[in-house]
Write a protein that holds these residues in place. Structure first.
Motif, PDB file in Angstrom:
ATOM      1  N   UNK A 165       0.820  -1.222   0.000  1.00  0.00           N
ATOM      2  CA  UNK A 165       0.000   0.000   0.000  1.00  0.00           C
ATOM      3  C   UNK A 165       0.848   1.264   0.000  1.00  0.00           C
ATOM      4  N   UNK A 166       1.597   1.444  -1.077  1.00  0.00           N
ATOM      5  CA  UNK A 166       2.400   2.657  -1.162  1.00  0.00           C
ATOM      6  C   UNK A 166       3.217   2.693  -2.426  1.00  0.00           C
ATOM      7  N   UNK A 167       3.644   3.895  -2.797  1.00  0.00           N
ATOM      8  CA  UNK A 167       4.585   4.055  -3.913  1.00  0.00           C
ATOM      9  C   UNK A 167       5.443   5.278  -3.658  1.00  0.00           C
ATOM     10  N   UNK A 168       6.560   5.323  -4.390  1.00  0.00           N
ATOM     11  CA  UNK A 168       7.494   6.442  -4.268  1.00  0.00           C
ATOM     12  C   UNK A 168       7.482   7.258  -5.552  1.00  0.00           C
ATOM     13  N   UNK A 169       7.719   8.566  -5.410  1.00  0.00           N
ATOM     14  CA  UNK A 169       7.967   9.426  -6.568  1.00  0.00           C
ATOM     15  C   UNK A 169       9.423   9.858  -6.441  1.00  0.00           C
ATOM     16  N   UNK A 170      10.190   9.674  -7.508  1.00  0.00           N
ATOM     17  CA  UNK A 170      11.641   9.848  -7.433  1.00  0.00           C
ATOM     18  C   UNK A 170      12.044  11.267  -7.035  1.00  0.00           C
ATOM     19  N   UNK A 171      12.932  11.341  -6.040  1.00  0.00           N
ATOM     20  CA  UNK A 171      13.423  12.630  -5.570  1.00  0.00           C
ATOM     21  C   UNK A 171      12.350  13.460  -4.886  1.00  0.00           C
ATOM     22  N   UNK A 175       3.804   7.992  -1.098  1.00  0.00           N
ATOM     23  CA  UNK A 175       2.356   7.953  -0.905  1.00  0.00           C
ATOM     24  C   UNK A 175       2.005   6.624  -0.264  1.00  0.00           C
ATOM     25  N   UNK A 176       1.187   6.643   0.791  1.00  0.00           N
ATOM     26  CA  UNK A 176       0.712   5.400   1.378  1.00  0.00           C
ATOM     27  C   UNK A 176      -0.736   5.559   1.796  1.00  0.00           C
ATOM     28  N   UNK A 177      -1.441   4.438   1.937  1.00  0.00           N
ATOM     29  CA  UNK A 177      -2.883   4.479   2.211  1.00  0.00           C
ATOM     30  C   UNK A 177      -3.293   3.282   3.061  1.00  0.00           C
ATOM     31  N   UNK A 178      -4.555   3.314   3.534  1.00  0.00           N
ATOM     32  CA  UNK A 178      -5.057   2.211   4.335  1.00  0.00           C
ATOM     33  C   UNK A 178      -6.545   2.351   4.598  1.00  0.00           C
ATOM     34  N   UNK A 179      -7.082   1.375   5.330  1.00  0.00           N
ATOM     35  CA  UNK A 179      -8.522   1.292   5.558  1.00  0.00           C
ATOM     36  C   UNK A 179      -8.999   2.161   6.718  1.00  0.00           C
ATOM     37  N   UNK A 180      -8.068   2.876   7.354  1.00  0.00           N
ATOM     38  CA  UNK A 180      -8.401   3.800   8.445  1.00  0.00           C
ATOM     39  C   UNK A 180      -7.204   4.720   8.649  1.00  0.00           C
ATOM     40  N   UNK A 183      -4.522   2.516  10.344  1.00  0.00           N
ATOM     41  CA  UNK A 183      -3.818   1.636   9.390  1.00  0.00           C
ATOM     42  C   UNK A 183      -2.821   2.432   8.556  1.00  0.00           C
ATOM     43  N   UNK A 184      -3.259   3.581   8.103  1.00  0.00           N
ATOM     44  CA  UNK A 184      -2.410   4.377   7.207  1.00  0.00           C
ATOM     45  C   UNK A 184      -1.202   4.936   7.956  1.00  0.00           C
ATOM     46  N   UNK A 185      -1.428   5.349   9.207  1.00  0.00           N
ATOM     47  CA  UNK A 185      -0.304   5.835  10.013  1.00  0.00           C
ATOM     48  C   UNK A 185       0.686   4.700  10.293  1.00  0.00           C
ATOM     49  N   UNK A 186       0.166   3.500  10.546  1.00  0.00           N
ATOM     50  CA  UNK A 186       1.056   2.344  10.755  1.00  0.00           C
ATOM     51  C   UNK A 186       1.864   2.051   9.488  1.00  0.00           C
ATOM     52  N   UNK A 187       1.219   2.117   8.335  1.00  0.00           N
ATOM     53  CA  UNK A 187       1.942   1.910   7.070  1.00  0.00           C
ATOM     54  C   UNK A 187       3.006   2.991   6.866  1.00  0.00           C
ATOM     55  N   UNK A 188       2.638   4.238   7.169  1.00  0.00           N
ATOM     56  CA  UNK A 188       3.591   5.342   7.014  1.00  0.00           C
ATOM     57  C   UNK A 188       4.813   5.124   7.913  1.00  0.00           C
ATOM     58  N   UNK A 189       4.560   4.807   9.170  1.00  0.00           N
ATOM     59  CA  UNK A 189       5.678   4.593  10.099  1.00  0.00           C
ATOM     60  C   UNK A 189       6.540   3.416   9.664  1.00  0.00           C
ATOM     61  N   UNK A 190       5.909   2.355   9.172  1.00  0.00           N
ATOM     62  CA  UNK A 190       6.668   1.177   8.733  1.00  0.00           C
ATOM     63  C   UNK A 190       7.524   1.522   7.515  1.00  0.00           C
ATOM     64  N   UNK A 191       6.932   2.206   6.541  1.00  0.00           N
ATOM     65  CA  UNK A 191       7.707   2.588   5.350  1.00  0.00           C
ATOM     66  C   UNK A 191       8.898   3.462   5.749  1.00  0.00           C
ATOM     67  N   UNK A 192       8.633   4.480   6.564  1.00  0.00           N
ATOM     68  CA  UNK A 192       9.715   5.414   6.916  1.00  0.00           C
ATOM     69  C   UNK A 192      10.811   4.701   7.707  1.00  0.00           C
ATOM     70  N   UNK A 193      10.412   3.772   8.570  1.00  0.00           N
ATOM     71  CA  UNK A 193      11.408   2.982   9.323  1.00  0.00           C
ATOM     72  C   UNK A 193      12.229   2.133   8.353  1.00  0.00           C
TER      73      UNK A 193
END
Ligand code: ZN
Length: 207
Positions: A165-171, A175-180, A183-193
């Motif tokens: 649930x996410x993609x990168x734009x170069x430089x 973008x990340x998303x979720x069902x709440x 969820x989306x904050x958890x995905x964001x934190x996981x990606x950034x980690x």
């Protein structure tokens, strides 16, 4: 599937909270980044253009429709189209967060079409993944100031892939998303980690 409910005031309060947290982490420097929630009435609450997320207030959150058209006299984020395209594609998506962290910016510049991440425990934070023994392939799109063109490229990719649930734009950022919001904050934190771990690993193993 989704049992969360969001009226405008509740959504705005959540977005203010998430914006402040992202600013503390250094993920949204210099008014960058944007955050949205799909409301129960089908409209979208999104941060206005140019708002500093560390100083975000409910007054800097506005309503747009699913085409990204303003429903009040404010100017929505320049990247609104990238939010609403996700809501239009998948009714289960309730929140979309976009950040400009150092990790996502640097790694997306180094990657070609995807960033490959393998065997991190925190991958279990993503909905549907229950083991670290996995490989995440995060798509990377080249940056573009033409949001219609960029949105079309993202749509073409999502049509033929079932990505994380996410993609990168170069430089640019993530973008990340979720069902709440949660969820989306958890995905964001996981990606950034993950990005930070990958960045540190490459730094330590360089030459
Ligand atoms: Zn951006």
């Amino acid at each position: 599937m989704s049992s969360v409910t969001y009226g405008f005031e509740a959504a705005a309060a959540e977005l203010v909270r998430v914006g402040h947290a992202a600013a503390v982490h250094g993920w949204v420097p210099a008014t960058s980044g944007n955050f949205s929630v799909r409301l129960d009435n089908g409209e979208v609450a999104i941060t206005v253009s140019g708002a500093h997320k560390g100083e975000l207030t409910a007054g800097r959150i506005m309503r747009v429709d699913l085409q990204g058209r303003p429903l009040e006299d404010k100017r929505p984020s320049a990247e609104t189209l990238l939010h609403v395209q996700l809501y239009r594609r998948d009714p289960a998506i309730r929140a979309v967060f976009h950040t400009h962290s150092i990790g996502s910016t640097v790694l997306s510049r180094m990657a070609q079409d995807e960033l490959v991440l393998t065997e991190f425990e925190v991958m279990k934070a993503f909905t549907g993944i229950d083991t670290h023994e996995t490989t995440l392939r995060v798509p990377v799109f080249s940056n573009d100031q033409d949001m219609t063109r960029l949105a079309a490229r993202v749509a073409t990719f999502l049509d033929s892939n079932d990505p994380v649930p996410g993609y990168l734009i170069a430089g640019h950022g993530l973008y990340t998303w979720g069902a709440s919001v949660a969820d989306t904050l958890r995905h964001l934190e996981a990606f950034e980690f993950l990005f930070q771990c990958e960045l540190e690993t490459r730094r330590l193993t360089a030459r």
